[in-house]
Write a protein that holds these residues in place. Sequence first.
Motif, PDB file in Angstrom:
ATOM      1  N   UNK A 158       0.315  -1.403   0.035  1.00  0.00           N
ATOM      2  CA  UNK A 158      -0.041  -0.309  -0.210  1.00  0.00           C
ATOM      3  C   UNK A 158       0.764   0.837   0.029  1.00  0.00           C
ATOM      4  N   UNK A 159       1.692   1.187   0.504  1.00  0.00           N
ATOM      5  CA  UNK A 159       2.902   1.827   0.857  1.00  0.00           C
ATOM      6  C   UNK A 159       3.757   2.478  -0.802  1.00  0.00           C
ATOM      7  N   UNK A 160       2.942   4.348  -0.866  1.00  0.00           N
ATOM      8  CA  UNK A 160       4.216   4.404  -2.267  1.00  0.00           C
ATOM      9  C   UNK A 160       5.769   4.501  -1.955  1.00  0.00           C
ATOM     10  N   UNK A 161       6.953   4.570  -3.253  1.00  0.00           N
ATOM     11  CA  UNK A 161       7.991   4.728  -2.494  1.00  0.00           C
ATOM     12  C   UNK A 161       7.741   5.766  -1.971  1.00  0.00           C
ATOM     13  N   UNK A 162       8.883   5.968  -1.174  1.00  0.00           N
ATOM     14  CA  UNK A 162       9.667   6.272   0.050  1.00  0.00           C
ATOM     15  C   UNK A 162      10.809   6.491   0.213  1.00  0.00           C
ATOM     16  N   UNK A 163      11.293   7.379   0.789  1.00  0.00           N
ATOM     17  CA  UNK A 163      12.700   7.533   0.676  1.00  0.00           C
ATOM     18  C   UNK A 163      12.679   8.453   2.140  1.00  0.00           C
ATOM     19  N   UNK A 164      13.403   8.048   2.995  1.00  0.00           N
ATOM     20  CA  UNK A 164      14.212   7.866   3.968  1.00  0.00           C
ATOM     21  C   UNK A 164      15.467   9.026   5.082  1.00  0.00           C
ATOM     22  N   UNK A 165      15.367   9.753   5.227  1.00  0.00           N
ATOM     23  CA  UNK A 165      16.534  10.648   5.698  1.00  0.00           C
ATOM     24  C   UNK A 165      16.917  11.248   7.437  1.00  0.00           C
ATOM     25  N   UNK A 166      17.067   9.486   7.731  1.00  0.00           N
ATOM     26  CA  UNK A 166      17.791  10.466   9.192  1.00  0.00           C
ATOM     27  C   UNK A 166      17.961  11.578   9.068  1.00  0.00           C
ATOM     28  N   UNK A 167      17.934  12.483  10.183  1.00  0.00           N
ATOM     29  CA  UNK A 167      18.698  13.893  10.073  1.00  0.00           C
ATOM     30  C   UNK A 167      19.575  13.789  11.931  1.00  0.00           C
ATOM     31  N   UNK A 168      18.827  13.161  13.031  1.00  0.00           N
ATOM     32  CA  UNK A 168      19.191  12.907  14.424  1.00  0.00           C
ATOM     33  C   UNK A 168      18.617  12.037  14.839  1.00  0.00           C
ATOM     34  N   UNK A 169      19.709  11.545  15.759  1.00  0.00           N
ATOM     35  CA  UNK A 169      19.503  10.278  16.053  1.00  0.00           C
ATOM     36  C   UNK A 169      19.888  10.462  17.874  1.00  0.00           C
ATOM     37  N   UNK A 170      18.679  10.010  19.194  1.00  0.00           N
ATOM     38  CA  UNK A 170      19.287  10.540  20.327  1.00  0.00           C
ATOM     39  C   UNK A 170      18.680   8.726  20.465  1.00  0.00           C
ATOM     40  N   UNK A 171      19.768   8.352  21.439  1.00  0.00           N
ATOM     41  CA  UNK A 171      19.041   7.300  22.164  1.00  0.00           C
ATOM     42  C   UNK A 171      19.458   7.762  23.863  1.00  0.00           C
ATOM     43  N   UNK A 172      18.386   6.926  24.922  1.00  0.00           N
ATOM     44  CA  UNK A 172      19.274   6.889  26.060  1.00  0.00           C
ATOM     45  C   UNK A 172      19.171   5.316  26.462  1.00  0.00           C
ATOM     46  N   UNK A 173      20.090   5.378  27.210  1.00  0.00           N
ATOM     47  CA  UNK A 173      19.219   3.833  28.469  1.00  0.00           C
ATOM     48  C   UNK A 173      18.413   3.953  29.409  1.00  0.00           C
ATOM     49  N   UNK A 174      16.988   2.927  28.454  1.00  0.00           N
ATOM     50  CA  UNK A 174      16.036   3.028  29.467  1.00  0.00           C
ATOM     51  C   UNK A 174      15.637   2.648  31.126  1.00  0.00           C
ATOM     52  N   UNK A 175      16.087   1.358  30.805  1.00  0.00           N
ATOM     53  CA  UNK A 175      16.033   0.016  32.197  1.00  0.00           C
ATOM     54  C   UNK A 175      17.543   0.020  31.662  1.00  0.00           C
ATOM     55  N   UNK A 176      18.332  -0.226  33.116  1.00  0.00           N
ATOM     56  CA  UNK A 176      19.830  -0.454  32.384  1.00  0.00           C
ATOM     57  C   UNK A 176      19.959  -2.370  33.223  1.00  0.00           C
ATOM     58  N   UNK A 177      18.664  -2.805  33.695  1.00  0.00           N
ATOM     59  CA  UNK A 177      18.827  -3.839  34.557  1.00  0.00           C
ATOM     60  C   UNK A 177      17.566  -4.459  34.056  1.00  0.00           C
ATOM     61  N   UNK A 178      17.371  -5.097  32.539  1.00  0.00           N
ATOM     62  CA  UNK A 178      16.271  -6.489  32.507  1.00  0.00           C
ATOM     63  C   UNK A 178      16.079  -7.661  32.925  1.00  0.00           C
ATOM     64  N   UNK A 179      17.232  -7.647  33.832  1.00  0.00           N
ATOM     65  CA  UNK A 179      16.392  -9.476  34.523  1.00  0.00           C
ATOM     66  C   UNK A 179      18.155  -9.488  35.666  1.00  0.00           C
ATOM     67  N   UNK A 180      17.951  -9.670  36.360  1.00  0.00           N
ATOM     68  CA  UNK A 180      19.258  -9.534  37.767  1.00  0.00           C
ATOM     69  C   UNK A 180      19.415 -11.066  36.954  1.00  0.00           C
ATOM     70  N   UNK A 181      21.109 -10.636  36.816  1.00  0.00           N
ATOM     71  CA  UNK A 181      22.066 -11.393  35.842  1.00  0.00           C
ATOM     72  C   UNK A 181      23.051 -11.669  37.828  1.00  0.00           C
ATOM     73  N   UNK A 182      23.816 -13.226  37.771  1.00  0.00           N
ATOM     74  CA  UNK A 182      24.168 -14.194  38.384  1.00  0.00           C
ATOM     75  C   UNK A 182      25.547 -13.598  38.500  1.00  0.00           C
ATOM     76  N   UNK A 183      25.995 -13.536  39.940  1.00  0.00           N
ATOM     77  CA  UNK A 183      27.822 -13.098  39.138  1.00  0.00           C
ATOM     78  C   UNK A 183      28.806 -13.555  38.318  1.00  0.00           C
ATOM     79  N   UNK A 184      27.938 -14.731  37.419  1.00  0.00           N
ATOM     80  CA  UNK A 184      28.959 -15.549  36.702  1.00  0.00           C
ATOM     81  C   UNK A 184      28.465 -15.049  35.337  1.00  0.00           C
ATOM     82  N   UNK A 185      28.203 -13.834  35.623  1.00  0.00           N
ATOM     83  CA  UNK A 185      27.123 -13.625  33.876  1.00  0.00           C
ATOM     84  C   UNK A 185      28.506 -12.985  32.953  1.00  0.00           C
TER      85      UNK A 185
END
Length: 164
Positions: free
Chosen positions: A73-100
């Motif tokens: 359904x979509x016509x031809x598109x050409x995307x040009x990303x100009x800006x990208x920003x990133x942040x850690x949302x959750x630094x710990x998804x699961x508890x990892x043991x000492x052996x991780x």
Amino acid sequence: MASLTEADYTRISTAAAETFTDAYYTALNASRTTLSTFYLPLSTTSPRPLPHISYNGTLVPSPTDLQTTFIKDMPYTHYEPQSVDVHVLNPVLAVLGEGATKRERERNMSLVVQVSGYVRLFERKEGVMRGFSDSFVLVPNEGVGKDGQGRQWVIQTQNFRFVT
């Protein structure tokens, strides 16, 4: 093993966002048949099915539906990303043991990525460029093999908007 430092979080999140953004918008431009591979496998076990995809205010039921819409359904598109920003949302998804391992620790987080730029509809080189804004929550891809092949990060949540 020691915890990750702030420098580690910055390095990991920046590399993930840049790699993801390059691959995703390349696929939107030239390889639409691969779009569903950028998303978390469909899950209906939570009250809100994942991945959650909102495209210009319309809820898309699944990655396959989004891919089909882009192909048919979509016509031809050409995307040009100009800006990208990133942040850690959750630094710990699961508890990892000492052996991780370090690799396990580096992939035990979720990221929020904000991309803005321009998209040209219908024509490859000429035509009006419209602004867009795309927000993602990326999570580690559990389907990555031990050899590291495959998408390292996949979309859990996406909110795309044309900017008027």
